[in-house]
Design a protein around this motif. Structure first.
Motif, PDB file in Angstrom:
ATOM      1  N   LEU A   1      38.064  76.629 124.114  1.00  0.00           N
ATOM      2  CA  LEU A   1      36.754  77.269 124.266  1.00  0.00           C
ATOM      3  C   LEU A   1      35.903  76.965 123.063  1.00  0.00           C
ATOM      4  O   LEU A   1      34.686  76.905 123.137  1.00  0.00           O
ATOM      5  CB  LEU A   1      36.917  78.780 124.305  1.00  0.00           C
ATOM      6  N   PHE A   2      36.581  76.844 121.922  1.00  0.00           N
ATOM      7  CA  PHE A   2      35.871  76.779 120.650  1.00  0.00           C
ATOM      8  C   PHE A   2      35.992  75.393 120.030  1.00  0.00           C
ATOM      9  O   PHE A   2      37.088  74.847 119.909  1.00  0.00           O
ATOM     10  CB  PHE A   2      36.435  77.804 119.667  1.00  0.00           C
ATOM     11  N   ASP A   3      34.884  74.862 119.646  1.00  0.00           N
ATOM     12  CA  ASP A   3      34.835  73.602 118.918  1.00  0.00           C
ATOM     13  C   ASP A   3      35.201  73.856 117.456  1.00  0.00           C
ATOM     14  O   ASP A   3      35.835  73.037 116.802  1.00  0.00           O
ATOM     15  CB  ASP A   3      33.400  73.073 119.036  1.00  0.00           C
ATOM     16  N   SER A   4      34.788  75.003 116.939  1.00  0.00           N
ATOM     17  CA  SER A   4      35.241  75.486 115.640  1.00  0.00           C
ATOM     18  C   SER A   4      35.203  76.999 115.689  1.00  0.00           C
ATOM     19  O   SER A   4      34.699  77.577 116.651  1.00  0.00           O
ATOM     20  CB  SER A   4      34.352  74.956 114.503  1.00  0.00           C
TER      21      SER A   4
ATOM     22  N   GLU B   1      26.948  85.627 112.353  1.00  0.00           N
ATOM     23  CA  GLU B   1      26.233  84.910 113.426  1.00  0.00           C
ATOM     24  C   GLU B   1      26.913  85.094 114.780  1.00  0.00           C
ATOM     25  O   GLU B   1      26.433  84.607 115.800  1.00  0.00           O
ATOM     26  CB  GLU B   1      26.130  83.419 113.090  1.00  0.00           C
TER      27      GLU B   1
ATOM     28  N   LEU C   1      34.870  60.826 110.902  1.00  0.00           N
ATOM     29  CA  LEU C   1      33.749  61.496 110.233  1.00  0.00           C
ATOM     30  C   LEU C   1      32.472  61.063 110.932  1.00  0.00           C
ATOM     31  O   LEU C   1      32.114  59.887 110.930  1.00  0.00           O
ATOM     32  CB  LEU C   1      33.723  61.095 108.750  1.00  0.00           C
ATOM     33  N   TYR C   2      31.844  62.023 111.548  1.00  0.00           N
ATOM     34  CA  TYR C   2      30.636  61.833 112.359  1.00  0.00           C
ATOM     35  C   TYR C   2      29.525  61.195 111.537  1.00  0.00           C
ATOM     36  O   TYR C   2      29.302  61.567 110.387  1.00  0.00           O
ATOM     37  CB  TYR C   2      30.211  63.209 112.845  1.00  0.00           C
TER      38      TYR C   2
ATOM     39  N   ARG D   1      24.349  76.848 113.921  1.00  0.00           N
ATOM     40  CA  ARG D   1      25.428  77.725 114.372  1.00  0.00           C
ATOM     41  C   ARG D   1      24.882  78.905 115.165  1.00  0.00           C
ATOM     42  O   ARG D   1      25.452  79.311 116.170  1.00  0.00           O
ATOM     43  CB  ARG D   1      26.260  78.219 113.192  1.00  0.00           C
ATOM     44  N   SER D   2      23.769  79.454 114.710  1.00  0.00           N
ATOM     45  CA  SER D   2      23.184  80.594 115.426  1.00  0.00           C
ATOM     46  C   SER D   2      22.752  80.190 116.833  1.00  0.00           C
ATOM     47  O   SER D   2      22.639  81.023 117.729  1.00  0.00           O
ATOM     48  CB  SER D   2      21.989  81.153 114.638  1.00  0.00           C
TER      49      SER D   2
ATOM     50  N   SER E   1      27.437  72.902 117.808  1.00  0.00           N
ATOM     51  CA  SER E   1      28.526  72.456 116.948  1.00  0.00           C
ATOM     52  C   SER E   1      28.000  71.707 115.733  1.00  0.00           C
ATOM     53  O   SER E   1      27.122  70.859 115.840  1.00  0.00           O
ATOM     54  CB  SER E   1      29.464  71.539 117.727  1.00  0.00           C
ATOM     55  N   THR E   2      28.574  72.028 114.567  1.00  0.00           N
ATOM     56  CA  THR E   2      28.237  71.305 113.336  1.00  0.00           C
ATOM     57  C   THR E   2      29.477  70.587 112.802  1.00  0.00           C
ATOM     58  O   THR E   2      29.594  70.351 111.605  1.00  0.00           O
ATOM     59  CB  THR E   2      27.720  72.281 112.261  1.00  0.00           C
ATOM     60  N   ARG E   3      30.396  70.276 113.691  1.00  0.00           N
ATOM     61  CA  ARG E   3      31.603  69.550 113.264  1.00  0.00           C
ATOM     62  C   ARG E   3      31.248  68.154 112.811  1.00  0.00           C
ATOM     63  O   ARG E   3      30.832  67.310 113.603  1.00  0.00           O
ATOM     64  CB  ARG E   3      32.589  69.415 114.432  1.00  0.00           C
ATOM     65  N   LEU E   4      31.457  67.907 111.536  1.00  0.00           N
ATOM     66  CA  LEU E   4      31.314  66.551 111.002  1.00  0.00           C
ATOM     67  C   LEU E   4      32.610  65.797 111.174  1.00  0.00           C
ATOM     68  O   LEU E   4      32.634  64.591 111.313  1.00  0.00           O
ATOM     69  CB  LEU E   4      31.053  66.600 109.501  1.00  0.00           C
TER      70      LEU E   4
ATOM     71  N   LEU F   1      33.642  75.289 109.649  1.00  0.00           N
ATOM     72  CA  LEU F   1      32.325  74.991 110.226  1.00  0.00           C
ATOM     73  C   LEU F   1      32.118  73.493 110.401  1.00  0.00           C
ATOM     74  O   LEU F   1      31.444  73.040 111.330  1.00  0.00           O
ATOM     75  CB  LEU F   1      31.248  75.560 109.290  1.00  0.00           C
TER      76      LEU F   1
ATOM     77  N   LEU G   1      22.801  66.107 115.609  1.00  0.00           N
ATOM     78  CA  LEU G   1      23.564  67.296 116.013  1.00  0.00           C
ATOM     79  C   LEU G   1      22.691  68.213 116.863  1.00  0.00           C
ATOM     80  O   LEU G   1      23.128  68.739 117.884  1.00  0.00           O
ATOM     81  CB  LEU G   1      24.053  68.065 114.775  1.00  0.00           C
TER      82      LEU G   1
ATOM     83  N   GLU H   1      22.054  66.511 120.361  1.00  0.00           N
ATOM     84  CA  GLU H   1      23.231  66.464 121.254  1.00  0.00           C
ATOM     85  C   GLU H   1      23.614  67.858 121.742  1.00  0.00           C
ATOM     86  O   GLU H   1      24.216  68.004 122.804  1.00  0.00           O
ATOM     87  CB  GLU H   1      24.404  65.801 120.539  1.00  0.00           C
TER      88      GLU H   1
ATOM     89  N   LYS I   1      25.977  69.962 121.228  1.00  0.00           N
ATOM     90  CA  LYS I   1      27.335  70.218 121.689  1.00  0.00           C
ATOM     91  C   LYS I   1      27.668  71.697 121.452  1.00  0.00           C
ATOM     92  O   LYS I   1      27.473  72.213 120.356  1.00  0.00           O
ATOM     93  CB  LYS I   1      28.326  69.327 120.926  1.00  0.00           C
ATOM     94  N   ASP I   2      28.133  72.377 122.492  1.00  0.00           N
ATOM     95  CA  ASP I   2      28.472  73.799 122.356  1.00  0.00           C
ATOM     96  C   ASP I   2      29.517  74.041 121.271  1.00  0.00           C
ATOM     97  O   ASP I   2      30.534  73.354 121.236  1.00  0.00           O
ATOM     98  CB  ASP I   2      29.087  74.326 123.667  1.00  0.00           C
ATOM     99  N   ARG I   3      29.288  75.047 120.448  1.00  0.00           N
ATOM    100  CA  ARG I   3      30.387  75.490 119.587  1.00  0.00           C
ATOM    101  C   ARG I   3      31.346  76.333 120.423  1.00  0.00           C
ATOM    102  O   ARG I   3      32.548  76.119 120.393  1.00  0.00           O
ATOM    103  CB  ARG I   3      29.876  76.328 118.415  1.00  0.00           C
ATOM    104  N   LEU I   4      30.795  77.276 121.130  1.00  0.00           N
ATOM    105  CA  LEU I   4      31.585  78.057 122.087  1.00  0.00           C
ATOM    106  C   LEU I   4      31.214  77.554 123.476  1.00  0.00           C
ATOM    107  O   LEU I   4      30.072  77.692 123.921  1.00  0.00           O
ATOM    108  CB  LEU I   4      31.274  79.543 121.930  1.00  0.00           C
ATOM    109  N   TYR I   5      32.189  76.963 124.132  1.00  0.00           N
ATOM    110  CA  TYR I   5      32.043  76.329 125.441  1.00  0.00           C
ATOM    111  C   TYR I   5      31.547  77.351 126.467  1.00  0.00           C
ATOM    112  O   TYR I   5      32.004  78.482 126.502  1.00  0.00           O
ATOM    113  CB  TYR I   5      33.427  75.820 125.840  1.00  0.00           C
TER     114      TYR I   5
END
Lengths: 397, 397, 397
Positions: free
Chosen positions: A57-60, A151, B395-396, C49-50, C54-57, C84, C387, C390, C392-396
């Motif tokens: 569910l969670f990407d992070s 958040e 690494l993105y 994030r708010s 997603s901020t996954r690097l 994060l 980012l 794109e 991308k959902d942090r929480l799907y």
């Protein structure tokens, strides 16, 4: 996948809106349909994983665990649930010391939760305190979220408190549902939640309380058995009575293990400490009276030793329904001649049910994950359907 | 990428089907081609990472580490390998106490493995026990998987036992392969695995045993050197003899460090405790005889102190092939005048080889990852090719 | 998203190329625009994030934390920042013992860094040592990367040293920027960094030093107040003077808390130990003189006790600008009548500012993440824009 689709159809019918953005403290604070939703989502997540389909569910995001006691099993169950959903676990170890309250709890709860999606707490040692502490934490992070400090709103999952052990009772229940072929087959089944002898001291009351607090909602005949002096919380007994009546089952008490086992469909023999003793101990800890604690411990061990006949033997098992009741335990069990000289259960009984016992335990990570899932996802049916359709590999192939 | 494709072509020719869904206990239980597969996959994973290409096999999943001793290096190597593949590490710390066997091991192994894809164990302290314990754990989770308790079969990786240290020996070997330009160039090369003086006590035997157990399969001239009284396991010596014969190399023993170093292409001077002493110590631990352990320790330190001349000096290094043998060590080394007054190696020798020593160590995470990879992926060539083609950023950017 | 795009446009104008592949030791080693870049990226990451973006690097990779002291808050801030960005945290706990230097540091730094993208160190206990140790580690992994031992260059983030506490000071600054509506509004604002009484001993100097070392660059009127005998590092005072001059602000000192509070826009009352005492203590630790340390501790507590009037009271707060200065603290604070009998701040003052204090703390994970981001990404504006696009959902969902 017709079966999976059927499960989703069932889930669609259930009312569980209140679980969204909410916490899980006690099973009896949840509606019957909410509990069914947990079972259904747990089964769904396990099915997807067995099919190598990602359930992230969670990407992070973080899952914070806070244990007031050593705990390999619960720690790994929580870590497994978090990992299944994509959360990384961070442990906050505070040791066994009495935790501070008030300002400190409020502050710490926020300081550890900047990226927390779930907080799992085990705090079962102190009567009147564990559950209260969990509420303090949940209130603090709810406020932190409202005020813009956090958040996201972390969900609290009770991993065992002084009153209930909901993830254990729910995993036990899901095991029973699987063994009996459906929740609809439980009406009229007899389950014996009985005390059993252990050479160790001070086992928490949350398991027997959790079991009678949950099983009495299924229309089952729930029997609580223990020697005199091993009473559990009277509030939970009152609740069990009321619930049994409403569900068309029954709740009875006895001081005879034999009576409890007689014709039982399910037996759950397990040691616990007397409620009154736990209350006294809580006070002694509060005062830091280590000598008093030591004395109390010695008394309780002597008291236990008078009831060595409370053992789940082959003879007792033979008196259950067709001699084949489902034997249950939250593990680890005190196995006579194996993990101790005399204990809760005969080695041959334990041996025969080992596979079932391990399976019983294996539901816990999925139950925890389902609790988190239902708190985090606005439309669980849609998300489960999407996960199954996208079929993202868990293990890349 | 022509080179990478060439590597995959080589991998395609190797037979390593048995590694799938299997464990890694001892190098000599694996075929030569299986070992080559590990080296090849390790190099491939490292290449992909250097190109910023993701090598995540797992979308979620746990790597369980179980260390019976403090271990920063091995812990981080295992954590690095797991992370490289997408697994989150959970540590099960059991301390140095003798671990329970039988029921407890079986149960714990299952309880921690609900989401475990790999279990890494280090248990090198007790002769006759470490490897046996690993098998107990592996058997337990294999059974758990077969019985439906676990949704996947966790792979066991031996991170050092009483017999072998396969991830160390394999990393050392890969370092040698790189230094000598290919596994085919090792035939006839002389390697000296020699004891060296250390002011500390009871270093495990698994490194020298692992080295002679692996290097004798490469057609190398393997010399084991130690003072009298520092024998290693005789079973492993027998194995080394047999393997050397089969591979066209040799295995000899000497009590002279000078003889071992003479014309050596590679030297591996490192302290260890006598096998007999380790056996005695295992018994003493079993009995909880702490006084006996202390006495044994003093005796061994005195015994060690008689062999301070077993030091890897510049003079000895000068006698090696062209004075330029490759100096190896599993680290940390006891460096004379640096980490101790008198130790295993002269500071100037260590200094000159520092970069090589760090590189030697740097192969370990990739070796561990390759072991996991080959146990988890049915068609490693296809998966590696796919990873390289998809080029997902690590690494993105 | 117009606002976000505007922020990126601002970031585009700043010069911060030197931060790429670099470390973060002290704020005053960074240019003003580099600091602005950190604030801007921190705000951007928090915004994303708010928005559940997603901020996954990092697809995989490790963040290594190394704490020389217990630290719940800093540990969770660092873990949150790593999470994060997609990094898994591995803790290297070395306890409070004096760490080895030279060979051991160089070796350990490399051995733990095979998959490390960032190393966060907190080492504030020993004057003259913490910052030096961080440089040793950074140099070691830089060399390891250059020599091909490591496949990536780990970035070092100073999580508190003997000189500066840059992640704290930067989080505090970002809080101020938000409270005052922009960095451009800080010119001429008065901030009082003052000592306050605490019943505990030996609090680090890095907070007051970090605050005056950063705030004097903003054109603010910075006042440092403490009782006689509570001097901080004179080097940092000299730096503060110089910076204040350059930025058009001022730096003054006083021994009167009242004078510092008078008309202040911001107050930061917080206890610390005298610099000289910390130097003595460092020597005592070096000699292992535990008795000397105990004696020193008693002396310092007695010295502290002479200044119980240094408390942030309602009366003092009333003398600040319009009676409404922003009260700040790095937490946890010693709250009179709550966490201690007499402490740094009156309970009613703390209560009134609780939400602000929690928000102040909440910036730290984003500040740390921004430091990592700027060290890892060649074109931060492009990556942030990508980012956001794109989504991308942090929480799907």
């Amino acid at each position: 996948m017709n079966t999976f689709e059927a499960v989703l159809k069932k889930l669609e019918q259930l009312h569980f809106r209140n679980m969204y953005q909410n916490d899980f403290f006690l099973t009896w604070e949840k509606s019957f349909e909410e509990l069914e939703a947990v079972f259904t989502v747990a089964d769904s997540l396990r099915y997807l994983r067995s099919q190598n389909i990602s359930t992230r569910l969670f990407d992070s995001g973080l899952g914070i665990s806070l244990f007031r006691d050593n705990s390999t099993r619960t720690r790994f169950s929580f870590a497994s649930a978090c990992n299944l959903l994509g959360l990384e676990v961070q442990d906050l170890d505070e040791g066994k010391s009495q935790i501070a309250h008030g300002e400190t709890v409020r502050e710490t709860a926020n300081m550890i939760s900047f990226m927390a999606d779930v907080i799992g707490i085990r705090d079962d040692m102190y009567i009147g305190k564990g559950n209260a502490y969990m509420h303090e934490v949940a209130d603090a992070v709810e406020e932190g979220f409202r005020k813009g400090v956090l958040e996201q709103r972390p969900t609290l999952v009770n991993l065992q408190c002084d009153i209930d052990h909901p993830t254990q009772a729910m995993a036990d229940m899901l095991h029973i549902i699987h063994e009996f072929g459906g929740i609809e087959n439980l009406k009229g089944k007899k389950i014996a939640m009985t005390w059993a002898y252990s050479p160790s001291y001070g086992k928490p009351l949350s398991v027997p309380q959790g079991i009678i607090g949950l099983m009495t909602r299924m229309g089952m005949d729930v029997v609580l058995a223990h020697p005199e002096g091993y009473e559990i919380m009277s509030d939970v007994e009152e609740l069990a009575k009321k619930q049994a009546k409403e569900s068309g089952g029954s709740f009875t008490k006895t001081h005879s293990m034999a009576e409890a086992f007689k014709d039982a469909d399910i037996v759950y023999p397990k040691s616990w400490a007397p409620y009154q003793a736990m209350e006294v101990r809580t006070d002694l800890y509060g005062k830091g009276d280590m000598e008093g604690i030591y004395k109390l411990e010695q008394e309780l061990l002597m008291q236990n030793a008078q009831h060595k006949d409370w053992e789940c033997t082959e003879e007792l098992m033979a008196t259950t329904k067709n001699g084949k009741a489902l034997y249950m335990h939250c593990l680890p069990a005190d196995i006579s001649g194996v993990s101790c000289k005399e204990g809760e259960v005969a080695a041959s009984v334990f041996d025969r049910y080992r596979d079932e016992l391990y399976k019983e335990a294996s539901f816990k990570p999925y139950i925890i994950a389902a609790m988190i899932f239902l708190a985090k996802v606005g439309d669980p049916v849609a998300v489960l359907r999407k996960l199954e359709k996208e079929r993202k590999d868990r293990l890349y192939k």
